[in-house]
Design an enzyme around this catalytic site. Structure first.
Site, short mmCIF file in Angstrom:
data_model
loop_
_atom_site.label_atom_id
_atom_site.label_comp_id
_atom_site.label_asym_id
_atom_site.label_seq_id
_atom_site.Cartn_x
_atom_site.Cartn_y
_atom_site.Cartn_z
N TYR A 52 2.43 22.83 -33.25
CA TYR A 52 3.56 22.78 -32.32
C TYR A 52 4.83 22.22 -32.97
O TYR A 52 5.91 22.31 -32.40
CB TYR A 52 3.22 21.96 -31.06
CG TYR A 52 1.94 22.38 -30.33
CD1 TYR A 52 1.31 23.59 -30.62
CD2 TYR A 52 1.37 21.57 -29.35
CE1 TYR A 52 0.14 23.96 -29.97
CE2 TYR A 52 0.20 21.95 -28.70
CZ TYR A 52 -0.41 23.13 -29.02
OH TYR A 52 -1.57 23.50 -28.38
N LYS A 77 -4.29 18.37 -33.33
CA LYS A 77 -5.24 19.39 -33.82
C LYS A 77 -4.87 19.81 -35.24
O LYS A 77 -3.70 19.80 -35.60
CB LYS A 77 -5.20 20.64 -32.91
CG LYS A 77 -5.18 20.32 -31.42
CD LYS A 77 -5.16 21.55 -30.53
CE LYS A 77 -4.90 21.17 -29.08
NZ LYS A 77 -3.48 21.11 -28.68
N HIS A 110 -8.46 23.40 -34.26
CA HIS A 110 -7.68 24.22 -33.32
C HIS A 110 -8.34 25.58 -33.04
O HIS A 110 -8.38 26.01 -31.89
CB HIS A 110 -6.26 24.39 -33.89
CG HIS A 110 -5.21 24.60 -32.85
ND1 HIS A 110 -3.94 24.07 -32.97
CD2 HIS A 110 -5.22 25.26 -31.67
CE1 HIS A 110 -3.22 24.42 -31.91
NE2 HIS A 110 -3.98 25.14 -31.11
N1 LIG Z 1 -5.95 24.92 -28.10
C1 LIG Z 1 -5.19 25.99 -28.02
O1 LIG Z 1 -5.38 26.98 -28.74
C2 LIG Z 1 -4.05 25.98 -27.06
C3 LIG Z 1 -3.35 27.17 -26.80
C4 LIG Z 1 -2.30 27.14 -25.87
C5 LIG Z 1 -1.99 25.95 -25.24
N2 LIG Z 1 -2.66 24.79 -25.52
C6 LIG Z 1 -2.34 23.50 -24.86
O2 LIG Z 1 -2.42 23.67 -23.46
C7 LIG Z 1 -1.17 23.31 -22.87
C8 LIG Z 1 -0.91 24.11 -21.63
O3 LIG Z 1 -0.91 25.50 -21.90
P1 LIG Z 1 0.42 26.40 -21.89
O4 LIG Z 1 1.58 25.53 -22.17
O5 LIG Z 1 0.20 27.52 -22.81
O6 LIG Z 1 0.44 27.01 -20.43
P2 LIG Z 1 0.49 26.44 -18.92
O7 LIG Z 1 0.44 24.97 -18.90
O8 LIG Z 1 -0.51 27.21 -18.14
O9 LIG Z 1 1.91 26.95 -18.41
C9 LIG Z 1 3.11 26.46 -18.95
C10 LIG Z 1 4.26 27.30 -18.40
O10 LIG Z 1 4.36 27.15 -16.99
C11 LIG Z 1 5.63 26.63 -16.63
N3 LIG Z 1 5.36 25.67 -15.54
C12 LIG Z 1 4.72 24.49 -15.63
N4 LIG Z 1 4.58 23.90 -14.42
C13 LIG Z 1 5.16 24.75 -13.53
C14 LIG Z 1 5.34 24.70 -12.13
N5 LIG Z 1 4.90 23.67 -11.43
N6 LIG Z 1 6.00 25.74 -11.54
C15 LIG Z 1 6.45 26.78 -12.27
N7 LIG Z 1 6.30 26.89 -13.60
C16 LIG Z 1 5.65 25.88 -14.24
C17 LIG Z 1 6.18 25.97 -17.88
O11 LIG Z 1 7.60 26.04 -17.96
P3 LIG Z 1 8.57 24.75 -18.15
O12 LIG Z 1 8.09 23.95 -19.32
O13 LIG Z 1 9.89 25.39 -18.39
O14 LIG Z 1 8.50 23.99 -16.86
C18 LIG Z 1 5.59 26.89 -18.97
O15 LIG Z 1 6.37 28.06 -19.12
C19 LIG Z 1 -0.18 23.56 -24.01
O16 LIG Z 1 1.08 22.98 -23.78
C20 LIG Z 1 -0.93 23.01 -25.17
O17 LIG Z 1 -0.87 21.59 -25.17
C21 LIG Z 1 -3.69 24.81 -26.42
#
Ligand SMILES: NC(=O)c1ccc[n+]([C@@H]2O[C@H](COP(=O)([O-])OP(=O)(O)OC[C@H]3O[C@@H](n4cnc5c(N)ncnc54)[C@H](OP(=O)(O)O)[C@@H]3O)[C@@H](O)[C@H]2O)c1
Length: 276
Positions: A52, A77, A110
């Site tokens: 990240y 990670k 990861h």
């Molecule tokens: N291990 C892996 O391979 C892996 C892969 C992907 C992600 N991750 C981890 O998992 C975390 C979460 O996954 P993610 O970030 O991909 O997806 P997510 O949490 O499902 O969704 C994030 C998105 O939703 C928006 N959002 C958040 N809360 C909201 C709400 N209440 N209403 C409307 N929109 C909302 C955010 O925008 P804004 O920020 O603009 O509010 C962002 O665009 C990551 O940040 C990371 O730490 C791990």
């Protein structure tokens, strides 16, 4: 109850059930402010990664918050191009330096890079034994990766962080992990906010007078899944954790379970381009 609510990992370490994910939170001001505001709201769990490129901002925000380090659960990670035994140890040292920390709470492999993930995990075992990570685990591991790993591992992974949201419920991995005492962490727990208009989510949001995002996070919470929704906006961070004043009924949980469609937003670990 509340943001202090924890689950217990297989080594006895406690992990806050809800954390803040910071994937795609930009390095510098954006990630710094996101972590500061989350900590102000009571979040005590931050999920970052070497990939990240924002560990510096995470570490600085934690330091400046004035909250004792041992009250905050920090995950990072090792990225795919950093894998291998010695390479992972070096990558971990770089992560600690960027975070300005002398340990992390959870260190994860990861992705299961073919031919490398076992020796990578063995480096994590050393890091764990040296108490530089309070727990270690994996991410994006299918049961066949875990089976191969468990044959060699001396420390059972504490978690498997996988893509998991209503349209991708990953029942086969959850069952495998439950048998082996490995907790599941949901990434993209909100389905990246891409289908909040789904009729089931709309129906339940109306019924409970909550937002679709809150219905989803409450479902994960009630299912014993650690969840790490990402938002860089304080109002959404607040909304995402305002889930402790209601409970989904069994019937409504079944309705969410019926949304499972094996629909991924990210890559399948067996189809990922590892570049090897
Ligand atoms: N291990 C892996 O391979 C892996 C892969 C992907 C992600 N991750 C981890 O998992 C975390 C979460 O996954 P993610 O970030 O991909 O997806 P997510 O949490 O499902 O969704 C994030 C998105 O939703 C928006 N959002 C958040 N809360 C909201 C709400 N209440 N209403 C409307 N929109 C909302 C955010 O925008 P804004 O920020 O603009 O509010 C962002 O665009 C990551 O940040 C990371 O730490 C791990």
């Amino acid at each position: 109850m509340g943001l202090t609510s924890t689950l217990t990992l297989n080594n006895g370490t406690k992990i806050p059930a809800i954390g803040l994910g910071v994937y795609k939170a930009e390095a510098g001001e954006e990630v710094y402010q996101a972590v500061r505001s989350a900590l102000e709201l009571g979040y005590r769990h931050i999920d970052t990664a070497s990939l990240y490129a924002n560990e510096e901002g995470v570490g600085q925000a934690i330091k400046d918050s004035g909250i004792p380090r041992d009250e905050i659960f920090v995950t990072t990670k090792v990225w795919n191009d950093e894998q291998g035994f010695q390479e992972t140890k070096a990558a971990f040292a770089r992560s600690l330096e960027r975070l300005q920390m002398d340990y992390v709470d959870l260190y994860l492999v990861h992705w299961p890079v073919p031919g490398k993930f076992i020796e990578t995990y063995q480096a994590l075992e050393d890091i764990y034994r040296e108490d530089q990570a309070k727990a270690i685990g994996v991410s994006n591991f299918e049961p066949h990766h875990l089976e191969a790993l468990l044959k060699e591992a001396r420390v059972i992974p504490a978690v498997n962080q996988i893509e998991l949201h209503p349209q991708l419920q990953q029942q086969h991995i959850r069952e495998f992990c439950a048998k082996h005492d490995i907790l599941i962490e949901a990434w993209a727990p909100l389905g990246k906010a891409q289908y909040f208009d789904h009729p089931t989510l709309q129906e339940l949001a109306n019924k409970y007078q909550k937002k679709p995002s809150q219905i989803i996070i409450r479902w994960q919470y009630q299912s014993g899944i650690i969840t790490i929704p990402k938002s860089v906006r304080k109002a959404r961070q607040q909304e995402n954790v305002d889930i402790f004043d209601f409970a989904l009924s069994k019937e409504d949980i079944a309705k969410i379970e019926a949304m499972d469609a094996n629909q991924r937003l990210g890559q399948h670990p067996d189809e990922f381009d590892y570049g090897v």
